[in-house]
Design an enzyme around this catalytic site. Structure first.
Site, short mmCIF file in Angstrom:
data_model
loop_
_atom_site.label_atom_id
_atom_site.label_comp_id
_atom_site.label_asym_id
_atom_site.label_seq_id
_atom_site.Cartn_x
_atom_site.Cartn_y
_atom_site.Cartn_z
N ASP A 174 -8.77 -20.84 76.36
CA ASP A 174 -7.75 -21.85 76.12
C ASP A 174 -7.48 -22.73 77.34
O ASP A 174 -6.85 -23.77 77.23
CB ASP A 174 -6.44 -21.18 75.68
CG ASP A 174 -6.56 -20.56 74.29
OD1 ASP A 174 -7.36 -21.10 73.49
OD2 ASP A 174 -5.88 -19.57 74.01
N GLY B 228 -7.56 -23.09 70.06
CA GLY B 228 -6.53 -23.77 70.83
C GLY B 228 -5.23 -23.77 70.04
O GLY B 228 -5.00 -24.62 69.21
#
Lengths: 421, 421
Positions: B145, B192
């Site tokens: 991420d 994400g």
């Protein structure tokens, strides 16, 4: 140039990671025989380019650009899903083709596609007889589905197989790491409407050195929820996790697709997608295991970054062979891959009559699928392994593959007639 | 061995293509300092291995096996999603950790994870003070991420970025070939939850040499259907096709995820998936374009076959640096990547106090997202490009990457107490 004829080349149907390698094979070989073959004119967007007289002059592309086709995925001239009807049903399409071919002195027709395209190519090859237009038509096999008959395998398939096997191995390592407290089941959806060749490749992720619990759901095997769920449970109990490779075309015993969106393409085939979440939800519902799912879709057939070297070599060789066949005076044929031996893997180019290729679909043989219907046999492994062999990395620029885009300059139109598709 | 202490190493949270490279960095560096560090004991399935006294003796692994970790994706010792509560809330967990650490002479604690894990590592680092157990705890950053603060970037991210950019480029070439008569829109769903770093990487598929029409849907930008559909229409009219990169965490202005399955993981985060088909259906409904969609899921974070060389090098360097930090007497820190220059890209290792890292999430800066909210700025490109730079291919065997599986032999238990998770 008095004795030379131009060649027409077109890409048809779903594109692949290596169809441009076949194009390179055609163009580079034709250039070497410029006393017999004039220009290679490519159809912009496949056969539509011929019908609309939108022809790309490949002689305007540099030697370097054509060489780069070998490592560039997709269809460099554009492809299409457009099926020619039979001569009886739509004579005006064939007459138009002849009009365009005649205007551009085209005597050679190369069609790079799958089963439907082989049928189109067969019809074109018969124009000499039926409409008295002299043409030699050769079909160049291409389909990720690997479902063409006679040829041992189809260019495009080996690279998808490699990609799916690698992705399944990698994701399986991932889920194995997470299984203790989180995801226990990973589902990957792969292409294959009727034939389970790509799904079978998923099973190659597991081998003697790297055993992985995998369940394959083939379109050839009617889906049975109870049996499937029992197998998932068994594998998770034994290994802690399982990976499921599901073909988009999996259907129940009544032929109903697990995930039918009700759409059809120009060839009348059902458009599928989204069977992975259906399978994941079943597992969650029935067993409560946490699932992750992926849909590879176009990524699988365009993954030139990890293409199989065998596949690239064969795609190029078939394009080259197609040109050699017309130079020998052949018509209505398709060059094929003939497997000479398995270990070491050896292959050569053969040829098949188009009448024997068109509209025949090669499914997985029964002895390639394991008895429980969830895996593959040693026979299948021996078949698949060499097709995935070798890496053929593209060059990189700024961290990304350096794929070519051709100029695709159109030949000046010679007809003042329009054609309505 | 009188003066040596053993080290504990554990992998936490979602695994990546390069977390094992960090493990190799830790183990190989520790082995070089065997007068100070005894054995590296790895937690089987992360911190759970410490709590249950299920410790893996990495000294039983050969030098070759450890070296192979550098090119093997996933968590070689198993990871977990298990968050330690605060000392006040669950003192027994910390007391148990100390019991296990003391029994196995553990004086060094290496925790390889993301934001939540940094918080756990911070709590462990405070045990010296709060529970009078001498330990040095160092956090090794890892998260696809890319949302940890202070460090310029996080290991794991560069490889996902490279994979998503390549996949988007390849699939875009594919859809461009098909657009005339078939698919005009390709949608790829990427990871994400809150930060759009991976989605941003999709935009890197397009560059000066290879322009591609791409729309990115960021979790940072509230989704507006009308504006989105208008942009799809505009791009398809102009280019004939468009690729859409959609983050799993895209939400509307009320914070409602476009595809919320209503599940939460052990950390309390919403579990998402399936936003790609939602987006594809919108486009089909509103514009009638044929769409294809893919969900990269675990494939993106385990794609070691096309890992970024920068990423692999940095992951290894951070593991190595973590060991060097404890040798210098440090506690409660995290080694970081410091960007020295962009062109040429140069980086070095820095360090951050864990108190400044834990529970801070770094979203995309506003000036990394283009004004229309659908793309990235030059500043963002300059940031992303070097992280995706270079290829670091694993070795292959029979057409597949040769990833290592360790023996993972458990250390004999010394406690006769059980711990209930």
């Amino acid at each position: 140039m008095s004795n030379t004829k131009n060649a027409f080349y077109a890409q048809s149907g779903g594109v692949t990671a290596v169809i441009n390698a076949s194009a390179a094979g055609v163009i580079e070989t034709a250039r070497k025989h410029d006393t017999r073959i004039g220009k290679v004119l490519a159809g912009r967007n496949g056969i539509i380019g011929a019908l609309t007289e939108d022809l790309i002059d490949t002689s305007r592309e540099s030697k370097t650009a054509i060489a780069k086709l070998r490592h560039t995925p997709s269809g460099a001239f554009g492809s299409c899903r457009y099926k020619l009807n039979s001569l009886e049903e739509n004579r005006r399409e064939y007459e138009r083709l002849i009009e365009v071919f005649a205007a551009h002195n085209i005597g050679f027709f190369f069609y790079n596609g799958g089963g439907d395209s082989a049928d189109t190519c067969l019809k074109i090859s018969q124009l000499s007889r039926t409409l008295k237009y002299p043409i030699q038509a050769v079909h160049i096999p291409k389909t990720v589905d690997n479902d063409l008959p006679i040829t041992d395998n189809c260019p495009g398939f080996g690279s998808v197989a490699k990609y799916i096997a690698i992705s399944t191995r990698e994701a399986s390592f991932d889920v194995a790491s997470m299984a203790k407290t989180s995801t226990k089941v990973f589902v990957i959806e792969v292409m294959g409407r009727h034939a389970g060749w790509i799904a079978a490749a998923g099973a190659m992720a597991s081998d003697e050195n790297t055993p992985i619990p995998i369940i394959v759901l083939f379109p050839e095997i009617p889906f049975n929820r109870k049996k499937f769920i029992a197998e998932v449970k068994r594998k998770v109990r034994q290994h802690g996790y399982v990976s499921i490779v599901v073909s988009e075309g999996v259907a129940d015993r009544n032929g109903r697709f697990l995930s039918d969106q009700g759409l059809v393409d120009a060839f009348g085939h059902a458009q599928l997608g989204g069977v992975a979440p259906v399978v994941a939800n079943m597992v969650k519902q029935d067993l409560g295991y946490k699932c992750h799912w992926a849909v590879a879709d176009y990524m699988q057939r365009s993954a030139r970054h990890i293409a199989s070297k065998t596949d690239v070599d064969q795609a190029y060789a078939l394009g080259k062979a197609a040109v050699q066949l017309v130079l020998k005076g052949e018509n209505s044929v398709m060059p094929t891959i003939v497997r000479v031996s398995n270990n070491p893997y050896r292959w050569k180019i053969g040829k098949a009559r188009l009448s024997r290729v068109a509209n025949v679909e090669k499914l997985m043989p029964a002895n390639f699928i394991s008895e429980d219907g969830f895996g593959i046999t040693t026979k299948c492994r021996d078949y698949l392994q060499p097709l995935m062999q070798g890496e053929d990395y593209p060059p990189y620029k700024n961290g990304l593959p350096d794929y070519v885009r051709l100029k695709n300059i159109a030949v000046k139109k010679k007809l003042n007639t329009q054609f309505k598709l």
